[in-house]
Enzyme design. Sequence first.
Site, PDB file in Angstrom:
ATOM      1  N   GLY A  81      49.086  60.646  18.696  1.00 51.06           N
ATOM      2  CA  GLY A  81      50.055  61.377  17.879  1.00 51.06           C
ATOM      3  C   GLY A  81      49.967  60.988  16.411  1.00 51.06           C
ATOM      4  O   GLY A  81      49.650  59.851  16.086  1.00 51.06           O
ATOM      5  N   ARG A 145      43.777  63.227  21.909  1.00 55.55           N
ATOM      6  CA  ARG A 145      44.217  62.254  22.910  1.00 55.55           C
ATOM      7  C   ARG A 145      43.159  61.991  23.987  1.00 55.55           C
ATOM      8  O   ARG A 145      43.474  61.478  25.057  1.00 55.55           O
ATOM      9  CB  ARG A 145      45.509  62.735  23.571  1.00 55.55           C
ATOM     10  CG  ARG A 145      46.716  62.724  22.656  1.00 55.55           C
ATOM     11  CD  ARG A 145      48.011  62.819  23.427  1.00 55.55           C
ATOM     12  NE  ARG A 145      49.175  62.867  22.564  1.00 55.55           N
ATOM     13  CZ  ARG A 145      49.770  61.789  22.060  1.00 55.55           C
ATOM     14  NH1 ARG A 145      49.300  60.596  22.327  1.00 55.55           N
ATOM     15  NH2 ARG A 145      50.820  61.905  21.275  1.00 55.55           N
ATOM     16  N   ASP A 175      49.135  52.038  21.792  1.00 55.76           N
ATOM     17  CA  ASP A 175      48.756  51.087  22.849  1.00 55.76           C
ATOM     18  C   ASP A 175      47.631  51.624  23.737  1.00 55.76           C
ATOM     19  O   ASP A 175      46.672  50.902  24.038  1.00 55.76           O
ATOM     20  CB  ASP A 175      49.970  50.646  23.677  1.00 55.76           C
ATOM     21  CG  ASP A 175      50.758  51.818  24.234  1.00 55.76           C
ATOM     22  OD1 ASP A 175      50.710  52.912  23.652  1.00 55.76           O
ATOM     23  OD2 ASP A 175      51.431  51.640  25.263  1.00 55.76           O
ATOM     24  N   ASP A 176      47.717  52.902  24.120  1.00 54.97           N
ATOM     25  CA  ASP A 176      46.668  53.461  24.977  1.00 54.97           C
ATOM     26  C   ASP A 176      45.325  53.505  24.238  1.00 54.97           C
ATOM     27  O   ASP A 176      44.283  53.142  24.785  1.00 54.97           O
ATOM     28  CB  ASP A 176      47.030  54.886  25.426  1.00 54.97           C
ATOM     29  CG  ASP A 176      48.116  54.888  26.503  1.00 54.97           C
ATOM     30  OD1 ASP A 176      48.229  53.883  27.226  1.00 54.97           O
ATOM     31  OD2 ASP A 176      48.842  55.891  26.602  1.00 54.97           O
ATOM     32  N   LYS A 202      48.928  51.960  15.200  1.00 57.28           N
ATOM     33  CA  LYS A 202      49.610  53.184  14.785  1.00 57.28           C
ATOM     34  C   LYS A 202      50.551  53.675  15.872  1.00 57.28           C
ATOM     35  O   LYS A 202      50.194  53.600  17.047  1.00 57.28           O
ATOM     36  CB  LYS A 202      48.551  54.271  14.523  1.00 57.28           C
ATOM     37  CG  LYS A 202      49.075  55.655  14.334  1.00 57.28           C
ATOM     38  CD  LYS A 202      48.482  56.672  15.317  1.00 57.28           C
ATOM     39  CE  LYS A 202      48.961  56.509  16.720  1.00 57.28           C
ATOM     40  NZ  LYS A 202      48.671  57.629  17.621  1.00 57.28           N
ATOM     41  N   THR A 203      51.695  54.118  15.579  1.00 55.42           N
ATOM     42  CA  THR A 203      52.562  54.966  16.392  1.00 55.42           C
ATOM     43  C   THR A 203      53.961  54.955  15.798  1.00 55.42           C
ATOM     44  O   THR A 203      54.518  53.881  15.518  1.00 55.42           O
ATOM     45  CB  THR A 203      52.641  54.599  17.900  1.00 55.42           C
ATOM     46  OG1 THR A 203      53.598  55.471  18.515  1.00 55.42           O
ATOM     47  CG2 THR A 203      53.037  53.169  18.199  1.00 55.42           C
ATOM     48  N   ASP A 205      56.421  55.521  17.423  1.00 58.51           N
ATOM     49  CA  ASP A 205      57.319  55.027  18.475  1.00 58.51           C
ATOM     50  C   ASP A 205      57.701  53.559  18.283  1.00 58.51           C
ATOM     51  O   ASP A 205      58.679  53.090  18.854  1.00 58.51           O
ATOM     52  CB  ASP A 205      56.670  55.187  19.860  1.00 58.51           C
ATOM     53  CG  ASP A 205      56.505  56.648  20.242  1.00 58.51           C
ATOM     54  OD1 ASP A 205      56.823  57.524  19.415  1.00 58.51           O
ATOM     55  OD2 ASP A 205      56.040  56.921  21.367  1.00 58.51           O
ATOM     56  N   TYR A 243      81.608  70.917  16.027  1.00 63.00           N
ATOM     57  CA  TYR A 243      80.467  70.783  16.950  1.00 63.00           C
ATOM     58  C   TYR A 243      80.209  69.338  17.338  1.00 63.00           C
ATOM     59  O   TYR A 243      80.347  68.432  16.510  1.00 63.00           O
ATOM     60  CB  TYR A 243      79.175  71.299  16.295  1.00 63.00           C
ATOM     61  CG  TYR A 243      79.162  72.769  15.987  1.00 63.00           C
ATOM     62  CD1 TYR A 243      79.373  73.712  16.988  1.00 63.00           C
ATOM     63  CD2 TYR A 243      78.923  73.211  14.691  1.00 63.00           C
ATOM     64  CE1 TYR A 243      79.347  75.070  16.695  1.00 63.00           C
ATOM     65  CE2 TYR A 243      78.888  74.563  14.396  1.00 63.00           C
ATOM     66  CZ  TYR A 243      79.104  75.480  15.396  1.00 63.00           C
ATOM     67  OH  TYR A 243      79.079  76.813  15.124  1.00 63.00           O
ATOM     68  N   MET A 250      62.128  61.451  19.029  1.00 60.42           N
ATOM     69  CA  MET A 250      60.871  61.028  19.643  1.00 60.42           C
ATOM     70  C   MET A 250      60.885  59.536  19.974  1.00 60.42           C
ATOM     71  O   MET A 250      61.705  58.785  19.472  1.00 60.42           O
ATOM     72  CB  MET A 250      59.697  61.358  18.734  1.00 60.42           C
ATOM     73  CG  MET A 250      59.037  62.650  19.114  1.00 60.42           C
ATOM     74  SD  MET A 250      57.462  62.845  18.290  1.00 60.42           S
ATOM     75  CE  MET A 250      57.012  64.459  18.925  1.00 60.42           C
ATOM     76  N   GLY A 251      59.890  59.171  20.733  1.00 64.20           N
ATOM     77  CA  GLY A 251      59.771  57.808  21.247  1.00 64.20           C
ATOM     78  C   GLY A 251      59.513  57.966  22.728  1.00 64.20           C
ATOM     79  O   GLY A 251      60.444  58.020  23.525  1.00 64.20           O
ATOM     80  N   GLU A 311      63.857  60.311  23.555  1.00 62.84           N
ATOM     81  CA  GLU A 311      63.207  61.333  24.403  1.00 62.84           C
ATOM     82  C   GLU A 311      62.720  60.775  25.739  1.00 62.84           C
ATOM     83  O   GLU A 311      62.574  61.516  26.701  1.00 62.84           O
ATOM     84  CB  GLU A 311      62.051  62.018  23.655  1.00 62.84           C
ATOM     85  CG  GLU A 311      60.866  61.138  23.392  1.00 62.84           C
ATOM     86  CD  GLU A 311      59.641  61.875  22.854  1.00 62.84           C
ATOM     87  OE1 GLU A 311      59.672  63.091  22.700  1.00 62.84           O
ATOM     88  OE2 GLU A 311      58.646  61.184  22.602  1.00 62.84           O
ATOM     89  N   GLU A 426      59.023  66.762  13.064  1.00 65.54           N
ATOM     90  CA  GLU A 426      59.495  66.820  11.671  1.00 65.54           C
ATOM     91  C   GLU A 426      59.155  65.548  10.898  1.00 65.54           C
ATOM     92  O   GLU A 426      59.120  65.549   9.670  1.00 65.54           O
ATOM     93  CB  GLU A 426      61.027  66.992  11.637  1.00 65.54           C
ATOM     94  CG  GLU A 426      61.549  68.312  12.137  1.00 65.54           C
ATOM     95  CD  GLU A 426      61.652  68.397  13.660  1.00 65.54           C
ATOM     96  OE1 GLU A 426      61.113  67.514  14.355  1.00 65.54           O
ATOM     97  OE2 GLU A 426      62.258  69.357  14.132  1.00 65.54           O
TER      98      GLU A 426
HETATM   99  P1  FBP Z   1      51.390  58.075  20.053  1.00 69.12           P
HETATM  100  O1  FBP Z   1      51.918  57.121  21.087  1.00 69.12           O
HETATM  101  O2  FBP Z   1      50.041  58.577  20.335  1.00 69.12           O
HETATM  102  O3  FBP Z   1      51.514  57.501  18.676  1.00 69.12           O
HETATM  103  O4  FBP Z   1      52.322  59.364  20.035  1.00 69.12           O
HETATM  104  C1  FBP Z   1      53.687  59.244  20.091  1.00 69.12           C
HETATM  105  C2  FBP Z   1      54.390  60.566  20.090  1.00 69.12           C
HETATM  106  O5  FBP Z   1      54.728  60.971  18.789  1.00 69.12           O
HETATM  107  C3  FBP Z   1      55.622  60.469  20.981  1.00 69.12           C
HETATM  108  O6  FBP Z   1      56.744  60.064  20.231  1.00 69.12           O
HETATM  109  C4  FBP Z   1      55.713  61.840  21.572  1.00 69.12           C
HETATM  110  O7  FBP Z   1      56.287  61.826  22.845  1.00 69.12           O
HETATM  111  C5  FBP Z   1      54.288  62.259  21.693  1.00 69.12           C
HETATM  112  O8  FBP Z   1      53.593  61.605  20.672  1.00 69.12           O
HETATM  113  C6  FBP Z   1      54.093  63.751  21.563  1.00 69.12           C
HETATM  114  O9  FBP Z   1      52.787  64.057  21.846  1.00 69.12           O
HETATM  115  P2  FBP Z   1      52.054  65.375  21.355  1.00 69.12           P
HETATM  116  O10 FBP Z   1      51.761  65.195  19.910  1.00 69.12           O
HETATM  117  O11 FBP Z   1      50.805  65.371  22.157  1.00 69.12           O
HETATM  118  O12 FBP Z   1      52.962  66.513  21.603  1.00 69.12           O
END
Ligand code: FBP
Length: 552
Positions: A81, A145, A175-176, A202-203, A205, A243, A250-251, A311, A426
């Site tokens: 990502g 990916r 990590d992956d 990088k991430t 998350d 509201y 994300m995460g 998420e 975003e």
């Molecule tokens: P990475 O772990 O590869 O950095 O990606 C994290 C992330 O942004 C998550 O927060 C999210 O669930 C996922 O990527 C979304 O994946 P995609 O870009 O394939 O829709």
Amino acid sequence: MDISALQKARYGYQPKLPASLAQKPGDIALQLGAPTESVADQGELRGLFKHTYGKPIATFGKGANDKTGRVLSVGVILSGGQAPGGHNVIAGLYDGIKKGNAASTLYGFLGGPSGLVDNKTLTFTDTIINAYRNTGGFDIIGSGRTKIETPEQFASALETAKKLKLDAVVIIGGDDSNTNAALLAEYFEDQKAGIQVIGCPKTIDGDLKNEYIEASFGFDTAVKTYSELIGNIGRDANSAKKYWHFIKLMGRSASHIALECALQTQPNICLISEEVEAKALSLGQIVDQICTAVSRRADKGNNFGVVLIPEGLVEFIPEMRNLIAELNDIMARDAGEFTAAGSFLLKIEWLGKKLSPASAAVLKSLPTEIAEQFLMDRDPHGNVQVSRIETEKLLIGMVEKRLAVLKQAGTYKGKFSGLGHFFGYEGRCAFPSNFDADYCYSLGFGAFVLIASGLTGYLSSVRNLTAPASDWIAGGVPLTMMMNMEQRHGSKKPVIRKALVELDGGPFKAFEKNRDTWAVETCFLFPGAIQYYGPAEVCDLTTRTLVLEKKR
Ligand code: FBP
């Protein structure tokens, strides 16, 4: 080409480097510590990583380094990502290898790891790099990916590297992807290819971290971007007072993003997946907790509020986790039959016979569109795509139903109107904050020194991140040090251990201390937009997570 005024201004920003990297390359000495061990499963990992296991921690200091001037040929990959700052990692790496020797070459592999397997490259030039300095996104070469896992893929990667006469491959990933980097480093050593592999953390998350990797890049910018939006929503909620905003963030697994955004914005409720798991909370119990806060606020005439939802939540709720695990297995094992089952309803019927009775009942209880989202394709690493499951809508629906029951019983007297939001994409390509611009450039420059010094199987590391950049400590951490064995798709695999939110850690404790007040009172904070120019206390602000974690 048209560019925005900010983009133009950002081209001229000179990222700050730690003092050790700001010297002439020939003066950057490499200091090596004692051999290291993996976080767990040492015996198995030593056997799997015969050439690269247990290397020492590397730190850069002052002193002669006669290796930094050689001509290098390096290939770089953006993996997974997007995260703000990726372009600066590449710029730091490029500037580093060119500073070492102007005849060195940097290749970019196009579209992620598949670019290495399929030999799809571009050669970086000053013109290309200069057009991407301090900008967000991964569009300079694209990302992907693809997981390099079959013997054929490893062999193709080696063939490409040999064709390009590479000295090293740099993998910028989470990590992956860095687990993949560790495997590739080991493979190249085993093949006596003389090709090094270096990773960069990088991430957005924030779950690739440990004592030596204090933060993954992109987290800082992403949480600041989301916090700006959440603050704006809080102000809107407090203006209109009609509201309840349910905001999914994300995460994929860890709740670091949600927790940091909560500390920055003080919402009424923030769910933390790791706590849900530790307390084994069911979906019904989570809904009850939300309804209690909604009802208490309604008693004070406040029929509005903000709820933050990580998420990854669904994977931490016991009954959902079981359902997802069973679905993952069935969909991997009987993929053909699953596809052939036909329409969604026929698939549900087919799954009804394959799932355990408990999981079949959970799947049946979900609204149709949510159940459909549970059945979507897994990513190449086998993960369910939680970014596509509308947990915020699921919760709004369940809260609505529960409040209706409470109203009948006379225990709830308010009005509830829920609005759902998802903040993810975003924030992933925002202009990097000054922190991420500096941090990423330093990681890339550090990767050059690791390569020049002849190391392989390392993650570029920059720490002491709450201090001014000149005092940051740069070096490298052996990838095997972060690894353990985990069950993946029916067998045990070596993987980098994910850093989840620690419930006894500083960030969670700070949240826990205040959340009961935030739930009932209106305490929203409005962080505003990321500032790139102005006083350092505004522009170079680090995350609360980093500060609170460092306090320990
Ligand atoms: P990475 O772990 O590869 O950095 O990606 C994290 C992330 O942004 C998550 O927060 C999210 O669930 C996922 O990527 C979304 O994946 P995609 O870009 O394939 O829709």
